[in-house]
Scaffold this motif. Structure first.
Motif, mmCIF file in Angstrom:
data_model
loop_
_atom_site.group_PDB
_atom_site.id
_atom_site.type_symbol
_atom_site.label_atom_id
_atom_site.label_comp_id
_atom_site.label_asym_id
_atom_site.label_seq_id
_atom_site.Cartn_x
_atom_site.Cartn_y
_atom_site.Cartn_z
ATOM 1 N N THR A 183 -11.418 -12.608 -39.919
ATOM 2 C CA THR A 183 -10.267 -11.716 -40.718
ATOM 3 C C THR A 183 -9.852 -13.009 -40.464
ATOM 4 O OG1 THR A 183 -9.719 -12.274 -38.051
ATOM 5 C CG2 THR A 183 -9.761 -10.443 -38.778
ATOM 6 N N ALA A 184 -8.819 -13.082 -41.112
ATOM 7 C CA ALA A 184 -7.553 -14.282 -42.225
ATOM 8 C C ALA A 184 -7.673 -15.030 -40.750
ATOM 9 C CB ALA A 184 -6.601 -13.855 -42.694
ATOM 10 N N ASP A 185 -6.784 -14.583 -39.456
ATOM 11 C CA ASP A 185 -6.981 -15.483 -38.393
ATOM 12 C C ASP A 185 -7.604 -15.610 -38.190
ATOM 13 O OD1 ASP A 185 -4.429 -14.367 -38.520
ATOM 14 O OD2 ASP A 185 -4.581 -12.588 -37.362
ATOM 15 N N PHE A 186 -8.381 -14.900 -37.625
ATOM 16 C CA PHE A 186 -10.320 -16.106 -37.608
ATOM 17 C C PHE A 186 -10.479 -16.779 -38.016
ATOM 18 C CE2 PHE A 186 -14.587 -16.124 -37.283
ATOM 19 C CZ PHE A 186 -15.446 -16.472 -36.060
ATOM 20 N N ILE A 187 -10.296 -16.848 -39.355
ATOM 21 C CA ILE A 187 -10.650 -17.878 -39.957
ATOM 22 C C ILE A 187 -9.983 -19.328 -40.648
ATOM 23 C CG2 ILE A 187 -11.429 -19.102 -42.315
ATOM 24 C CD1 ILE A 187 -12.001 -16.170 -43.145
ATOM 25 N N ALA A 188 -8.775 -19.072 -39.997
ATOM 26 C CA ALA A 188 -7.823 -20.077 -40.022
ATOM 27 C C ALA A 188 -7.624 -20.289 -38.891
ATOM 28 C CB ALA A 188 -6.385 -19.302 -39.997
ATOM 29 N N ALA A 189 -8.152 -20.328 -37.357
ATOM 30 C CA ALA A 189 -8.667 -20.829 -36.346
ATOM 31 C C ALA A 189 -9.211 -21.296 -36.114
ATOM 32 C CB ALA A 189 -8.519 -19.473 -35.165
ATOM 33 N N GLN A 190 -10.445 -21.205 -36.749
ATOM 34 C CA GLN A 190 -11.581 -22.001 -36.962
ATOM 35 C C GLN A 190 -11.361 -23.421 -37.734
ATOM 36 O OE1 GLN A 190 -14.736 -21.392 -35.262
ATOM 37 N NE2 GLN A 190 -13.648 -19.460 -34.540
ATOM 38 N N VAL A 191 -10.730 -23.599 -39.049
ATOM 39 C CA VAL A 191 -9.829 -24.765 -39.554
ATOM 40 C C VAL A 191 -9.492 -25.099 -38.508
ATOM 41 C CG1 VAL A 191 -8.497 -25.317 -41.495
ATOM 42 C CG2 VAL A 191 -10.275 -23.379 -41.817
ATOM 43 N N GLU A 192 -8.340 -24.615 -37.200
ATOM 44 C CA GLU A 192 -7.255 -25.139 -36.898
ATOM 45 C C GLU A 192 -8.401 -26.322 -35.555
ATOM 46 O OE1 GLU A 192 -4.359 -25.775 -37.196
ATOM 47 O OE2 GLU A 192 -4.136 -24.589 -38.779
ATOM 48 N N ASP A 193 -9.116 -25.874 -35.248
ATOM 49 C CA ASP A 193 -10.229 -25.573 -34.425
ATOM 50 C C ASP A 193 -10.914 -27.196 -35.279
ATOM 51 O OD1 ASP A 193 -11.220 -26.079 -31.703
ATOM 52 O OD2 ASP A 193 -13.637 -25.649 -33.751
ATOM 53 N N LEU A 194 -11.559 -27.201 -36.179
ATOM 54 C CA LEU A 194 -11.569 -28.681 -37.170
ATOM 55 C C LEU A 194 -11.242 -29.388 -37.160
ATOM 56 C CD1 LEU A 194 -14.262 -28.073 -40.132
ATOM 57 C CD2 LEU A 194 -12.246 -29.419 -40.293
ATOM 58 N N PHE A 195 -9.431 -29.293 -37.445
ATOM 59 C CA PHE A 195 -8.834 -30.130 -37.529
ATOM 60 C C PHE A 195 -8.650 -30.906 -36.357
ATOM 61 C CE2 PHE A 195 -6.410 -28.303 -40.968
ATOM 62 C CZ PHE A 195 -7.348 -29.097 -42.280
ATOM 63 N N GLN A 196 -9.006 -30.408 -34.748
ATOM 64 C CA GLN A 196 -9.300 -30.915 -33.695
ATOM 65 C C GLN A 196 -10.067 -32.095 -33.853
ATOM 66 O OE1 GLN A 196 -6.963 -30.595 -31.730
ATOM 67 N NE2 GLN A 196 -6.032 -28.681 -32.950
ATOM 68 N N GLY A 256 -10.249 -11.566 -49.377
ATOM 69 C CA GLY A 256 -9.064 -11.430 -48.890
ATOM 70 C C GLY A 256 -8.897 -11.611 -47.930
ATOM 71 N N GLY A 257 -9.743 -11.918 -46.555
ATOM 72 C CA GLY A 257 -9.582 -12.594 -45.733
ATOM 73 C C GLY A 257 -9.036 -14.176 -45.496
ATOM 74 N N CYS A 258 -9.833 -14.539 -46.854
ATOM 75 C CA CYS A 258 -10.114 -16.344 -47.257
ATOM 76 C C CYS A 258 -8.898 -16.634 -47.769
ATOM 77 C CB CYS A 258 -10.918 -16.535 -48.054
ATOM 78 S SG CYS A 258 -12.848 -15.928 -47.379
ATOM 79 N N GLN A 259 -8.528 -15.382 -49.024
ATOM 80 C CA GLN A 259 -7.830 -16.542 -49.217
ATOM 81 C C GLN A 259 -5.732 -15.834 -48.105
ATOM 82 O OE1 GLN A 259 -5.771 -14.231 -53.011
ATOM 83 N NE2 GLN A 259 -7.762 -13.339 -53.640
ATOM 84 N N ASN A 260 -5.870 -14.880 -47.068
ATOM 85 C CA ASN A 260 -4.729 -14.962 -46.429
ATOM 86 C C ASN A 260 -5.367 -16.097 -45.303
ATOM 87 O OD1 ASN A 260 -3.821 -12.389 -47.700
ATOM 88 N ND2 ASN A 260 -4.938 -11.469 -46.373
ATOM 89 N N ALA A 261 -6.467 -16.509 -45.130
ATOM 90 C CA ALA A 261 -7.023 -17.830 -43.609
ATOM 91 C C ALA A 261 -5.832 -18.687 -45.091
ATOM 92 C CB ALA A 261 -8.219 -17.480 -43.837
ATOM 93 N N ARG A 262 -6.668 -19.574 -45.962
ATOM 94 C CA ARG A 262 -5.691 -20.034 -47.213
ATOM 95 C C ARG A 262 -4.185 -20.898 -46.591
ATOM 96 N NH1 ARG A 262 -9.095 -19.140 -51.514
ATOM 97 N NH2 ARG A 262 -7.115 -18.650 -52.566
#
Length: 436
Positions: free
Chosen positions: A188-201, A217-223
């Motif tokens: 989901t978008a939330d899962f992908i966005a959470a992985q990006v935020e974890d990377l930013f740590q 769709g999931g990638c677009q919403n994650a962005r």
């Protein structure tokens, strides 16, 4: 579901037992025949109803998530079941059963803990840790702020595991920052966005200026979620920049020539014009045209007064996203007027072999700094926009490399091992080790 047992499964005969006992990682365990794990699988059958096996091991389909594991061994099946949320929910106590059996009788893999395999893994872990450390230093010391494009995409490997990869596109090349085995997760978008935020740590988020992916769709919403939390970043749809627009101009000239050519079918030309106009609407936004205007080779784009005002407003919006003050914005607009008129220090021509980055660094050294001591705002905006890579080809290249490493003929690597090998290979390809 209490005490659920698998239903409609093929009975496991002596073939599976002998197969497990003969496997290097499928050792039979005391008090637990190797075939106990096959209760949670059924053999995969091709469209003709024939069971499929390779290297004397059957393909097995998990009864929980319906994932097919090729040439499946006992330990591979156990590892999958421990991660499979669907199987754990369906079969009560499944995780405890596997962990208890492993505790009673270690596998041959565990027995080799002090052997050559362990030594190889130790060295791989050390080199990987060193690579990640040097990557962090590279982002902090070499890279200009907000000029790194973060690209991500998903892939399915030879064992049908879902792997997500996150890559930084730097001036020196593409570097893998992180891979995630997401086989047991919903993408989901939330899962992908959470992985990006974890990377930013782990990696400084101020070095990233754009985020790019495919159009799922999931990638677009994650962005969108990431950009919402990090205002200084732009999405892919806002970053189809100068080089793409340049080729659009070349294509327009080609279409014009085709229209005048009587040999080419007029219906095809009409369809080409329609397709071109649709894509032009997607790309002809002020941010894209601003990037083309700031490219030293195409500065005449946007010289008409009305269009130039739109470019100034677009530049002002980007500066506002980055919390630049009104004084900096006014200075930027003044510099844009000078740049448009080819006045000093913008009179330097764009020559073959030069890059926009080189020229804007030269301009930054000749322009007065801002009141707070930072470089001229126009140089910051130009370097950020012109550094964005508007496509997601880098993950596909990385997946191709991982696919060559993890192939039908060489399929016993774990996903984590393949990911570490790809990370190290990519890093030393871009940053070769110093000669002693």
């Amino acid at each position: 579901m209490n005490d659920d047992r698998p239903i409609d499964i093929d009975q496991v005969g002596s073939d599976d037992s002998s197969m497990a006992s003969g496997s290097s990682s499928g050792k039979k365990r005391a008090e637990a025949p190797a075939k106990y794990v096959w209760q949670y699988f059924k053999r995969y059958k091709d469209p003709l109803g024939k069971e499929v096996k390779r290297n004397n091991r059957y393909h097995q389909v998990c009864l929980g998530c319906q994932t097919c594991l090729k040439s499946c061994e006992v330990v591979t099946a156990e590892d999958h079941l421990l991660k499979c949320t669907s199987a754990i929910q369906r079969f009560t106590g499944l995780r405890d059963i596997i962990l208890n059996q492993r505790a009673k009788e270690p596998t041959k893999k565990d027995e080799k803990a002090e052997g050559a395999s362990s030594l190889r893994k130790t060295w791989l872990n050390r080199i990987y840790a060193q690579t990640i450390s040097e990557l962090k230093g590279l982002l902090l010391t070499v890279v200009f702020p907000q000029t790194v494009t973060l690209v991500f995409d998903g892939w399915t490997n030879i064992h049908y595991e879902s792997v997500w990869i996150f890559i930084a596109l730097l001036p020196v090349g593409a570097l893998i920052l992180k891979t995630v085995n997401a086989s047991a997760d919903s993408h989901t978008a939330d899962f992908i966005a959470a992985q990006v935020e974890d990377l930013f740590q782990d990696f400084d988020h101020t070095r990233f200026g754009a985020i790019v992916s495919d159009n799922g769709g999931g990638c677009q919403n994650a962005r969108k979620l990431v950009v919402k939390n990090h205002k200084h970043m732009v999405e892919k749809r806002d970053s189809s920049l100068a080089d793409c627009f340049r080729y659009f101009i070349f294509l327009a000239r080609t279409l014009k020539a085709a229209e005048e050519n009587t040999v080419i079918d007029s219906g095809f030309v009409a369809w080409a014009y329609m397709a071109f106009n649709e894509r032009y609407k997607d790309m002809a936004d002020p941010t894209t045209r601003l990037a083309l205007f700031l490219h030293p080779g195409y500065r005449l784009v946007g010289t008409q007064d009305k269009e130039f005002e739109a470019l100034q407003l677009a530049a002002g919006e980007l500066a506002k996203k980055r919390d630049y003050g009104s004084g900096k914005v006014r200075n930027m607009w003044k510099n844009m007027e000078q740049y448009r008129a080819n006045h000093e220090p913008f009179e330097h021509g764009f020559k073959q072999g030069e890059t926009p980055e080189m020229l804007w660094r030269l301009v930054a050294s000749r322009l007065p700094v801002e009141a707070d001591g930072s470089p001229a705002t126009i140089t910051l905006i130009a370097r950020i926009l012109l550094s964005i890579v508007p496509h997601a080809a880098a993950p596909e290249q990385a997946f191709s490399h991982m696919g060559r490493t993890h192939s039908d003929l060489c399929n016993r690597f774990k996903e984590g091992t393949v990911s570490m090998m790809a990370n190290i290979n990519q890093y030393f390809t871009v940053q070769p080790p110093a000669e002693e």
